[in-house]
Design an enzyme around this catalytic site. Structure first.
Site, PDB file in Angstrom:
ATOM      1  N   ARG A  59       0.805  -1.241   0.000  1.00  0.00           N
ATOM      2  CA  ARG A  59       0.000   0.000   0.000  1.00  0.00           C
ATOM      3  C   ARG A  59       0.831   1.280   0.000  1.00  0.00           C
ATOM      4  NH1 ARG A  59      -4.026  -3.212  -1.415  1.00  0.00           N
ATOM      5  NH2 ARG A  59      -5.021  -4.344   0.280  1.00  0.00           N
ATOM      6  N   ASN A  89      -0.402  -2.085  -7.207  1.00  0.00           N
ATOM      7  CA  ASN A  89      -1.625  -1.275  -7.047  1.00  0.00           C
ATOM      8  C   ASN A  89      -1.461  -0.250  -5.934  1.00  0.00           C
ATOM      9  OD1 ASN A  89      -1.695  -3.276  -5.069  1.00  0.00           O
ATOM     10  ND2 ASN A  89      -3.928  -3.343  -5.018  1.00  0.00           N
ATOM     11  N   ASP A 147      -2.568  -7.436 -11.529  1.00  0.00           N
ATOM     12  CA  ASP A 147      -3.133  -8.020 -10.317  1.00  0.00           C
ATOM     13  C   ASP A 147      -4.653  -7.901 -10.288  1.00  0.00           C
ATOM     14  OD1 ASP A 147      -2.880  -9.343  -7.828  1.00  0.00           O
ATOM     15  OD2 ASP A 147      -3.107  -7.444  -6.790  1.00  0.00           O
ATOM     16  N   HIS A 174      -4.126 -12.126 -12.109  1.00  0.00           N
ATOM     17  CA  HIS A 174      -5.250 -12.433 -11.221  1.00  0.00           C
ATOM     18  C   HIS A 174      -6.355 -12.902 -12.161  1.00  0.00           C
ATOM     19  CE1 HIS A 174      -8.082 -11.139  -7.751  1.00  0.00           C
ATOM     20  NE2 HIS A 174      -8.854 -11.618  -8.698  1.00  0.00           N
ATOM     21  N   HIS A 227      -2.881 -16.869  -6.874  1.00  0.00           N
ATOM     22  CA  HIS A 227      -3.900 -17.388  -5.938  1.00  0.00           C
ATOM     23  C   HIS A 227      -5.041 -18.227  -6.533  1.00  0.00           C
ATOM     24  CE1 HIS A 227      -5.679 -13.771  -7.470  1.00  0.00           C
ATOM     25  NE2 HIS A 227      -5.066 -12.963  -6.643  1.00  0.00           N
ATOM     26  N   ASP A 300      -0.602 -13.194  -0.451  1.00  0.00           N
ATOM     27  CA  ASP A 300      -1.560 -12.178  -0.911  1.00  0.00           C
ATOM     28  C   ASP A 300      -1.967 -11.291   0.265  1.00  0.00           C
ATOM     29  OD1 ASP A 300      -3.207 -10.608  -2.448  1.00  0.00           O
ATOM     30  OD2 ASP A 300      -4.775 -12.111  -2.720  1.00  0.00           O
ATOM     31  N   HIS A 304      -6.029  -3.857   5.113  1.00  0.00           N
ATOM     32  CA  HIS A 304      -7.006  -2.758   5.126  1.00  0.00           C
ATOM     33  C   HIS A 304      -7.160  -2.311   6.577  1.00  0.00           C
ATOM     34  CE1 HIS A 304      -8.163  -3.390   0.967  1.00  0.00           C
ATOM     35  NE2 HIS A 304      -8.292  -4.683   1.217  1.00  0.00           N
TER      36      HIS A 304
END
Lengths: 418, 307
Positions: A59, A89, A147, A174, A227, A300, A304
């Protein structure tokens, strides 16, 4: 350079204690009987090469309320990792060589864990214009990926794979078809229909994997599937590998230990993409790992803030933060329950991901980097969110009693955890 | 019973206890002065994060009939619009001293979330497509008034089952009481993999109606039909609209239910207005008695009888 030693290390579970000698960031060897400037006590723990994770979200830059380079890499160190690949990202997306370099420099300055940033396959991860594969490779990008911003334009993925191949880079995807996934927030099946929650069918993943394997065959470029979550996905990859396609894949700790029935608790800590699926899927993922169809584990790690995960199941973001819990969770749930051996588990965390990423294999022999973790396989304690280094304190395993915690992590010869 | 979120963990005697209290409440509602002091001093809060005038009115009237104070919190005009989280909103309401929260929310599972932060009893007044337990209780209570016993009865739930919390709560409760539930509607508005004891899923209305003891027509949102899922308003009306001849297939004694508000000439045709088999207004009345009973059970306890 300072010489140091770690005493009381076991080289295999139940083995006799040994002393490992280090010089700066390098391993000198075992039981050398040298003068050292500092000694650490391994307390009989199991010494393993530090883990490698091909898929974490840190992040940074852009979302410091979720995680920062410092908190995320501290979590990696606490989990026993020596190398992590961060997803692009970020805000802005990591799509420029300068951004890759900047992340590497900032991570080096922290000295907690090696960071190899992944770069975006397309500018802004928007799926319209390819990024500069060769320049990103030169800047040290681990791989290219959009992703979670799934590659809806198959033609663009084809050209991205070709450019990446020429640049010597891997492309990770992904694999979910956005039109089949629609607004799904959990696995589509009996449980989602009972709960009245929008479902995401396994076909969203398998249809996309089928397409991407065809594009992989078309280009002959290295493709990595992130994943896997569904039984049928494992079958597709198994057949593709048998046919000789240059494809690899990963699986997460949560898809190996949880199923969609967790959602009966109606708690968004279980909301993750791809979704937790059925027990049959979970068993197939385990079987795929054991037979080598699945190459490695990937956390992964998707942090948050607590406030974000405390929302309702439609509003809360997707993602589970687990970087510090991967080993104790899988040691407790797989090894101690007989579903995998300790050697298998460590392989899925070390040589497996390094092979996928094209990194040299790490051992604890002379001349190797002094990146290692000492596991206290007997230590048992509940997951205490306050002790976690990640900022994402809400997770599925809070309060769960787990065994096998990392006691000591060394990165470049320095203690970064313990 | 500490909260009413859904029917997880419920057994038939739990429902029967509640119906017995509702019988007492129904008697209160027949008095010239429809008010008892049972909940005097309690404050009931209706926190509606999604609009619903009739459910809110029914709960508020039920609380007032038992002399509770009522406060209502409407998300549209409140702090939620200013970005306050559900948790902060709930904790604020509880800090104001409310004794019970009735919550309505557009997300499945939101009532559970409210319960986690509330520390006072919570009634689920409808969460997303998941549950609307007082609606199912009032439906069962209405049927019970006609039949005495639901065992062996066949109830067709017709329409947009997939997106309906009313359908989900009924398919939890009615089988618990011994009834068989048949879910019927267009293929793309039916669950694809749901199964269970006393549960049948059928896209064919005529065969579903054969031998039905009651038909519950669900409200069909025009947006769903216009959402491109393969069933248009004319097709829906042609295949699934409940009309007199279709209800006749179920028989002269079949009961017609609808949770309201009705879309006349969408899910139900105008020729059924005033049909003697319709229980729609009885349902509204039963809703008051049931909600009084639920409030009473949660705030006072089922042991002491009201009035």
């Amino acid at each position: 350079m300072p010489r140091t030693a770690i005493t009381g290390l076991r080289r295999e579970a139940g083995g006799s204690p040994h002393t490992l000698y280090l010089e700066g960031p390098t391993i000198l060897g075992w039981d050398l009987d040298l003068e050292v400037s500092a000694t650490w006590d391994g307390r009989g723990g199991l010494a393993l090469p530090a883990f490698t994770d091909p898929h974490v979200h840190l992040r940074d830059p852009g979302q410091p309320h979720k995680e920062t380079l410092r908190s995320g890499l501290a979590a990696a160190a606490a989990g026993g990792y020596g190398t992590v690949v961060s997803m692009p990202n970020t805000l802005p997306a990591t799509d420029q060589p300068e951004a890759v370099l900047s992340l590497r420099v900032r991570a080096d300055a922290l000295g907690l864990c090696r960071l190899i940033p992944a770069a975006a396959l397309t500018l802004g991860q928007e799926g319209r214009v390819l990024s500069d594969a060769s320049l990103l490779a030169e800047a040290g990008a681990a791989l290219l990926t959009d992703d979670g911003r799934t590659n809806e334009d198959g033609g663009l993925l084809r050209y991205g794979l070709q450019a990446a191949k020429a640049a010597g880079l891997l492309v990770a995807v992904h694999a979910e078809d956005a039109s089949l996934r629609r607004g799904g927030v959990m696995h589509e099946g009996q449980v989602s229909e009972r709960l009245g929650l929008p479902g995401n069918p396994a076909a969203a993943e398998t249809a996309r994997i089928a397409r991407d394997l065809e594009i992989c065959a078309l280009t002959g470029a290295r493709l990595h599937l992130q994943h896997l979550s569904a039984a049928r996905s494992v079958e597709l990859v198994r057949a593709a590998k048998r046919a000789g396609l240059p494809v690899t894949c990963e699986v997460t700790p949560h898809h190996l230990t949880l199923t969609d029935t967790s959602l009966l608790q109606l708690d968004a800590v279980y909301k993750v993409a791809p979704p937790l699926r059925t027990e049959a899927d979970r068993q197939a993922l385990l079987a795929g790992l054991r037979d080598g169809t699945i190459d490695c584990l990937a956390s992964d790690h998707a942090p948050h803030s607590p406030a974000e995960k405390e929302q309702d199941l439609l509003a809360a973001p997707f993602g589970i933060a687990n970087l510090e819990l991967v080993f104790p969770l899988l040691y407790s749930e797989l090894v101690l329950k007989g579903a995998a051996s300790l050697e298998q588990l460590t392989g899925w965390l070390t040589s497996g991901p390094r092979k996928v990423l094209g990194l040299p294999e790490c051992t604890l022999e002379a001349g190797q980097p002094a990146d290692l973790v000492v596991m206290d396989l007997a230590s048992e304690r509940p997951v205490d969110p306050e002790r976690l280094r990640t900022q994402a304190k809400l997770g599925p395993w809070n309060g769960r009693q787990l065994r096998g915690w990392p006691a000591l992590t060394l990165y470049q010869g320095r203690v970064v955890h313990g | 019973m500490r909260d009413l979120l859904d029917f997880a963990g419920w057994s038939k005697p739990d429902a029967e206890d509640l119906f017995a209290t509702a019988d007492v409440m129904a008697e209160v509602l027949r008095r010239p002065v429809k008010r008892v002091p049972a909940l005097q001093g309690f404050t009931v809060c209706t926190a509606f994060f999604e609009n619903s005038t009739r459910t809110r009115t029914s709960f508020e009237l039920a609380a007032r009939r038992m002399s509770a104070d009522v406060v209502s919190f409407a998300a549209g005009t409140s702090s939620l619009a200013k970005g306050e989280s559900l948790r902060d909103t709930v904790e604020t309401l509880v800090a104001m001293g409310v004794d019970l929260i009735v919550v309505r929310h557009s997300a499945s599972g939101a009532a559970h979330l409210v319960r986690r932060f509330a520390g006072v009893p919570v009634i689920n007044g409808g969460d997303g497509a998941r549950a609307h337990p007082t609606q199912a209780l009032l439906d069962a209570y209405t049927l019970r008034a006609h039949w005495g016993e639901l065992s062996g009865k066949r109830v067709v739930i017709l329409g947009d089952v997939l997106h309906s919390r009313v359908a989900r709560s009924n398919l939890e409760l009615l089988p618990l009481l011994g009834a068989k539930v048949v879910l019927c509607g267009p293929a793309n508005l039916l669950p694809q993999s749901l199964s269970g004891p006393n549960l049948e899923v059928s896209p064919d209305l005529d065969s579903a109606l054969d031998g039905a003891d009651a038909v519950m027509a669900l409200r069909v949102q025009r947006e769903r039909l216009e959402g491109g899922l393969g069933v248009s308003l004319p097709e829906y009306a042609a295949r699934y609209q409940l009309n007199r001849s279709r209800l006749d297939r179920a028989g002269p004694r079949a009961l017609l239910l609808h949770p309201g508000p009705m879309n006349r000439d969408v899910e139900i045709s105008s020729d059924l207005a005033g049909d003697p088999r319709s229980c729609v207004l009885e349902q509204v009345h039963a809703g008051l008695a049931i909600r009084m009973a639920v409030l009473y059970h949660l705030l006072v306890g089922k042991k002491e009888r009201a009035a």
